[in-house]
Design a protein around this motif. Structure first.
Motif, PDB file in Angstrom:
ATOM      1  N   TYR A   1       0.854  -1.191   0.000  1.00 30.98           N
ATOM      2  CA  TYR A   1       0.000   0.000   0.000  1.00 30.98           C
ATOM      3  C   TYR A   1       0.892   1.244   0.000  1.00 30.98           C
ATOM      4  N   PRO A   2       1.462   1.603  -1.179  1.00 29.20           N
ATOM      5  CA  PRO A   2       2.350   2.771  -1.221  1.00 29.20           C
ATOM      6  C   PRO A   2       1.572   4.068  -1.038  1.00 29.20           C
ATOM      7  N   VAL A   3       2.109   4.989  -0.248  1.00 31.42           N
ATOM      8  CA  VAL A   3       1.514   6.305  -0.032  1.00 31.42           C
ATOM      9  C   VAL A   3       2.594   7.354  -0.209  1.00 31.42           C
ATOM     10  N   MET A   4       2.203   8.591  -0.537  1.00 33.22           N
ATOM     11  CA  MET A   4       3.123   9.698  -0.751  1.00 33.22           C
ATOM     12  C   MET A   4       2.980  10.713   0.379  1.00 33.22           C
ATOM     13  N   THR A   5       4.104  11.256   0.807  1.00 36.74           N
ATOM     14  CA  THR A   5       4.097  12.330   1.781  1.00 36.74           C
ATOM     15  C   THR A   5       3.955  13.664   1.070  1.00 36.74           C
ATOM     16  N   SER A   6       3.844  14.729   1.838  1.00 35.51           N
ATOM     17  CA  SER A   6       3.734  16.058   1.228  1.00 35.51           C
ATOM     18  C   SER A   6       5.018  16.472   0.535  1.00 35.51           C
ATOM     19  N   ALA A   7       6.145  15.746   0.817  1.00 32.46           N
ATOM     20  CA  ALA A   7       7.410  16.038   0.135  1.00 32.46           C
ATOM     21  C   ALA A   7       7.536  15.295  -1.178  1.00 32.46           C
ATOM     22  N   GLY A   8       6.579  14.412  -1.510  1.00 31.18           N
ATOM     23  CA  GLY A   8       6.595  13.717  -2.781  1.00 31.18           C
ATOM     24  C   GLY A   8       7.262  12.359  -2.743  1.00 31.18           C
ATOM     25  N   GLN A   9       7.751  11.881  -1.598  1.00 37.02           N
ATOM     26  CA  GLN A   9       8.390  10.575  -1.480  1.00 37.02           C
ATOM     27  C   GLN A   9       7.341   9.507  -1.184  1.00 37.02           C
ATOM     28  N   THR A  10       7.628   8.267  -1.627  1.00 32.07           N
ATOM     29  CA  THR A  10       6.680   7.161  -1.483  1.00 32.07           C
ATOM     30  C   THR A  10       7.230   6.124  -0.516  1.00 32.07           C
ATOM     31  N   TYR A  11       6.365   5.651   0.419  1.00 30.48           N
ATOM     32  CA  TYR A  11       6.725   4.638   1.410  1.00 30.48           C
ATOM     33  C   TYR A  11       5.541   3.686   1.580  1.00 30.48           C
ATOM     34  N   GLU A  12       5.819   2.547   2.231  1.00 31.11           N
ATOM     35  CA  GLU A  12       4.747   1.676   2.684  1.00 31.11           C
ATOM     36  C   GLU A  12       3.951   2.407   3.761  1.00 31.11           C
ATOM     37  N   TYR A  13       2.618   2.314   3.684  1.00 32.43           N
ATOM     38  CA  TYR A  13       1.769   3.086   4.588  1.00 32.43           C
ATOM     39  C   TYR A  13       2.085   2.797   6.060  1.00 32.43           C
ATOM     40  N   ALA A  14       2.216   1.518   6.421  1.00 36.32           N
ATOM     41  CA  ALA A  14       2.466   1.171   7.826  1.00 36.32           C
ATOM     42  C   ALA A  14       3.797   1.738   8.313  1.00 36.32           C
ATOM     43  N   ALA A  15       4.819   1.749   7.427  1.00 35.90           N
ATOM     44  CA  ALA A  15       6.144   2.218   7.831  1.00 35.90           C
ATOM     45  C   ALA A  15       6.141   3.720   8.102  1.00 35.90           C
ATOM     46  N   ILE A  16       5.632   4.519   7.153  1.00 41.14           N
ATOM     47  CA  ILE A  16       5.667   5.964   7.334  1.00 41.14           C
ATOM     48  C   ILE A  16       4.694   6.398   8.430  1.00 41.14           C
ATOM     49  N   LYS A  17       3.632   5.614   8.627  1.00 45.76           N
ATOM     50  CA  LYS A  17       2.692   5.928   9.704  1.00 45.76           C
ATOM     51  C   LYS A  17       3.395   5.791  11.062  1.00 45.76           C
ATOM     52  N   GLN A  18       4.180   4.714  11.228  1.00 42.62           N
ATOM     53  CA  GLN A  18       4.937   4.545  12.471  1.00 42.62           C
ATOM     54  C   GLN A  18       5.944   5.682  12.648  1.00 42.62           C
ATOM     55  N   TRP A  19       6.561   6.084  11.556  1.00 39.18           N
ATOM     56  CA  TRP A  19       7.554   7.176  11.604  1.00 39.18           C
ATOM     57  C   TRP A  19       6.907   8.479  12.095  1.00 39.18           C
ATOM     58  N   LEU A  20       5.756   8.813  11.564  1.00 44.96           N
ATOM     59  CA  LEU A  20       5.108  10.065  11.935  1.00 44.96           C
ATOM     60  C   LEU A  20       4.480   9.997  13.324  1.00 44.96           C
ATOM     61  N   GLU A  21       3.979   8.823  13.708  1.00 45.11           N
ATOM     62  CA  GLU A  21       3.359   8.713  15.030  1.00 45.11           C
ATOM     63  C   GLU A  21       4.363   8.898  16.153  1.00 45.11           C
ATOM     64  N   LYS A  22       5.662   8.683  15.850  1.00 47.42           N
ATOM     65  CA  LYS A  22       6.698   8.878  16.862  1.00 47.42           C
ATOM     66  C   LYS A  22       7.060  10.350  17.050  1.00 47.42           C
ATOM     67  N   GLY A  23       6.423  11.230  16.307  1.00 49.12           N
ATOM     68  CA  GLY A  23       6.663  12.665  16.477  1.00 49.12           C
ATOM     69  C   GLY A  23       7.614  13.250  15.470  1.00 49.12           C
ATOM     70  N   ASN A  24       8.109  12.467  14.496  1.00 47.81           N
ATOM     71  CA  ASN A  24       9.011  13.004  13.479  1.00 47.81           C
ATOM     72  C   ASN A  24       8.247  13.937  12.542  1.00 47.81           C
ATOM     73  N   THR A  25       8.858  15.043  12.220  1.00 51.09           N
ATOM     74  CA  THR A  25       8.224  16.047  11.353  1.00 51.09           C
ATOM     75  C   THR A  25       8.965  16.232  10.048  1.00 51.09           C
ATOM     76  N   THR A  26       9.935  15.364   9.752  1.00 50.12           N
ATOM     77  CA  THR A  26      10.715  15.467   8.523  1.00 50.12           C
ATOM     78  C   THR A  26      10.490  14.233   7.676  1.00 50.12           C
ATOM     79  N   ASP A  27      10.824  14.355   6.373  1.00 57.32           N
ATOM     80  CA  ASP A  27      10.730  13.223   5.466  1.00 57.32           C
ATOM     81  C   ASP A  27      11.941  12.322   5.670  1.00 57.32           C
TER      82      ASP A  27
END
Length: 741
Positions: free
Chosen positions: A49-75
């Motif tokens: 389930y690839p998703v794109m961030t506002s910076a235009g990069q693509t990641y697996e939804y579960a992976a980037i979701k975990q990244w953002l839930e930890k408080g990270n604000t960068t790509d």
């Protein structure tokens, strides 16, 4: 909580422990790996389930979701600051991954690169991820939002608005922020517009036979009909007619040609076509006192005849501000002449006789229509020169009782033309002036729209309301009626429009070349017919020669009989020699047959080997064609997705008049709907009675009619104009207005 600064390598090692091993401990895959774009940079596995961030990069939804839930604000890849924690599904990439896995040759590679076990499906196309610091706040306000949404939904139900009036208006208990905003937005849509139905687009013949609805203007209701028996105008049966509501059959009056509605002004009634776009500047002919002569033929050329001065229709309804082809020699010029000419005639002082030498020896190719200030060529019939330009008038022709004005048509003065405006559209209470983009190729693509509206309360004239434009778009249609007006915008790209214009010029040039070639063909056909005529003459001469030839043939037959006898004798001698020769030849043929059999066996063996090679080549070609088919299919899917994105760039803006305002200023109007889907035509019908079951906040509602391709969608405009604040945040930006639009 401070945002974590976990690196992408650390995040990948936690998500997939296999990636934390040393390169020496983990050997490289023995088979080909998937394309790099299919691999998640965090999980290091094939994405599901690839998703794109506002910076235009693509990641697996579960992976980037975990990244953002930890408080990270960068790509994770670019380390750039993310503007928002919004993830958008990459449907195109997901389709490519699925098709790649379905190919038989890639299944073994796909098994070596399985999806991550922790993948989850995104709940919607756009997901807003809640960070650790925002969870408490969202949980504390979640119940408050649900309570507000429930109150809004109950308010809609109490107004007896049909549930299908707003698309997907059912309330979901999901706590996703983007879904919450969408549901609130679409629930409010039912308080703005209500879908009423879809019908096919009427044909031209149906439009020509249609009868407009009654119109109330100036306190009088006018109803329309068709003069089927020719009682109102015997010369044009079936013509549109109008009368005051309640009047008898004797009250029918023919509607001026091309008009389909009426509007009352202090000067009189104006009959008009709301869909017609007029030229803002027209040619004008001055009378003896220097003022505009309304009675002059073709004086105001709001609708010029496309045949120019070649028009021969005596009853043509269009204007003809063109010079007469006969110039000063026209038969209508002498005093007392009964011949009437609808064209303009040049002044006798403009006649320049044809000379014997110099430029005057050649007649001007523009003839009497020449508009140059100083033309050096001859004009034996005179020339019209340049006509003065003036703002196109809108004429009132009838009194409120439908009688003709005693002093003739009167200009109602719709207001001063804005600078640069080339077209305008009169719609009774509303007047829209259009200013195009610069360039000849963009003269039909309007950059700005200036709206004038009739001030019935104070000045009893048309006043400028405001100017509207949208960057990167042009206005393709504008409509206004009562308390609403709407603008439709389509994308504009200067280079694309210029390329289309140049292509049109080349097409017209090629059309001229084709016509010239057809003329040459006709000329050759004439020559061919002349040649055939000469051929018939030669045929008669050949017949006489044929008779002489027959006499000679008879003499030749006698000589031929003698020669035949001699030939028979020689043939017998030749046969004897031939028999001996045949015996020797048979011996050689037997030897050749043996050699031929051996050659045939060798040839068959080589043919089998060639067929095997051709079969292998056919298999390789079929595999290559299958890959090309898959590539073309992907290109077509991408083209459809791109077309859908372009289509969604075409907004429709609907404005409503706020309560207590007279509409003479742009601030009196509020944009209530911003719907991003193109429309080929818009129409706002006059107010009509409220249907049963609809809250009667006012005694009348209006209908918005949207035409797209071959379908017409009807929506009732039920915005509470007396209290737009009760709707909520405006404008409404819905995902769709109905199931098909």
């Amino acid at each position: 909580q401070e945002p974590t600064t976990t690196s992408i390598e650390t995040m990948a090692s936690v998500a997939n422990p296999a990636t934390s091993r040393n390169a020496e401990a983990q050997p490289a895959p023995t088979m080909e790996s998937p394309p790099d774009s299919f691999i998640c940079p965090i999980f290091q596995t094939r994405m599901t389930y690839p998703v794109m961030t506002s910076a235009g990069q693509t990641y697996e939804y579960a992976a980037i979701k975990q990244w953002l839930e930890k408080g990270n604000t960068t790509d994770p890849m670019t380390n750039k600051e993310l503007k928002a924690n919004v993830l958008t599904q990459n449907h195109a990439l997901r389709s490519m991954i699925q098709e790649w896995c379905d190919i038989e040759a890639n299944k073994a590679v796909a098994e070596q690169w399985p999806a991550h076990p922790d993948v989850v499906r995104p709940p919607s196309d756009e997901v807003t991820v809640t960070t650790v610091g925002d969870k408490d706040e969202s949980s504390s306000h979640g119940a408050g939002w649900m309570k507000a949404a429930g109150q809004l939904w109950n308010k809609i139900k109490t107004q007896n608005v049909p549930a299908d009036a707003s698309t997907d208006a059912s309330i979901d208990t999901s706590t996703d922020a983007s879904t919450d905003a969408r549901l609130t937005n679409e629930a409010s849509l039912g308080m703005i517009v209500q879908y009423k139905g879809t019908s096919p687009k009427p044909t031209r013949s149906q439009l020509n036979q249609a009868v407009p609805p009654p119109v109330t203007t100036g306190g009088i209701t006018y109803e329309f009909g068709r003069d089927t028996d020719g009682s109102a105008d015997a010369s044009q049966p079936g013509r549109l007619i109008v009368r005051i509501a309640g009047a008898g059959d004797d009250g029918w009056v023919p509607v001026p040609a091309g008009a389909s509605s009426v509007f009352a002004t202090p000067q009189g009634l104006v009959f008009y076509d709301p869909n017609h776009v007029h030229d803002a500047l027209v040619d004008v002919v001055n009378d003896e006192e220097g003022g505009p002569d309304v009675s002059a033929p073709g004086a105001f050329a709001g609708e010029k005849c496309k045949f120019h001065n070649r028009c021969t229709n005596a009853t043509c309804k269009f204007a003809h501000p063109f010079a007469c082809r006969y110039g000063v020699t026209c038969r209508s010029l002498p005093a007392g002449s009964t011949t009437k000419c609808k064209f303009l005639h040049p002044d006798p002082s403009t006649v320049v006789a044809v000379g014997k030498s110099g430029p005057t020896a050649t007649q001007c190719k523009y003839g009497t229509n020449c508009g140059l200030k100083r033309c050096i060529f001859a004009h034996p019939l005179g020339r019209l020169g340049q006509l003065e330009k003036t703002q196109a008038p809108v004429l009132a022709t009838h009194a409120p009782d439908l009688s003709l004005l005693a002093d003739g048509p009167v200009d109602i003065r719709i207001g001063k033309r804005p600078a640069g405006a080339t077209k305008f559209q009169f719609q009774g209470e509303f007047v829209f002036f259009y200013r195009p983009y610069p360039g000849t190729w963009a003269k039909e693509h309007y950059q700005t729209v200036t709206m004038h509206r009739f001030d019935a309360d104070q000045t009893q004239t048309y006043v400028v309301v405001g100017e509207y434009s949208l960057d990167g778009h042009y206005c393709n249609t504008a409509v206004g009626n009562g308390g609403y007006f709407a603008l439709s915008w389509w994308p504009y790209e200067d280079e694309a429009m210029r390329a289309i214009y140049e292509a049109g010029r080349q097409l017209r040039s090629q059309g001229k070349q084709v016509k010239a070639a057809e003329a040459q063909v006709r000329e050759l056909e004439e020559k061919l017919r002349a040649t055939e005529k000469r051929g018939k003459t030669h045929s008669s001469k050949l017949a006489a020669q044929g008779k002489r030839i027959k006499g000679l043939e008879a003499a030749a037959e006698t000589a031929k009989a003698k020669a035949q006898a001699e030939k028979q004798r020689k043939a017998e001698a030749y046969a004897a020699r031939q028999a001996a020769y045949a015996a020797r030849r048979q011996e050689k043929a037997d030897a050749y047959a043996a050699k031929q059999a051996a050659y045939k066996a060798t040839k068959e063996r080589k043919a089998r080997e060639y067929a095997e090679r051709k079969a292998q080549q056919a298999q390789m070609r079929a595999a290559r064609q299958e890959k090309e088919r898959q590539w073309r299919a992907e290109r077509q899917r991408a083209a459809r997705a791109r077309s859908e994105r372009y289509r969604m760039r075409d907004p429709i803006h609907v404005y409503a008049l706020e309560a207590g305002k007279n509409g003479s200023d742009a601030s009196d109007w509020c944009m209530i709907l911003d719907y991003h889907k193109g429309a080929h035509a818009l129409e706002i019908l006059p107010p009509g009675p409220v249907e049963a079951g609809v809250a009667e906040e006012s005694s009348m509602v209006q209908r918005l009619r949207v035409t797209e391709h071959k379908q017409v969608f009807d929506f009732d405009l039920v915005a509470p104009v007396h209290d737009l604040g009760s709707v909520g945040k405006l404008p409404i930006v819905p995902g769709r207005l109905c199931a098909d639009f």
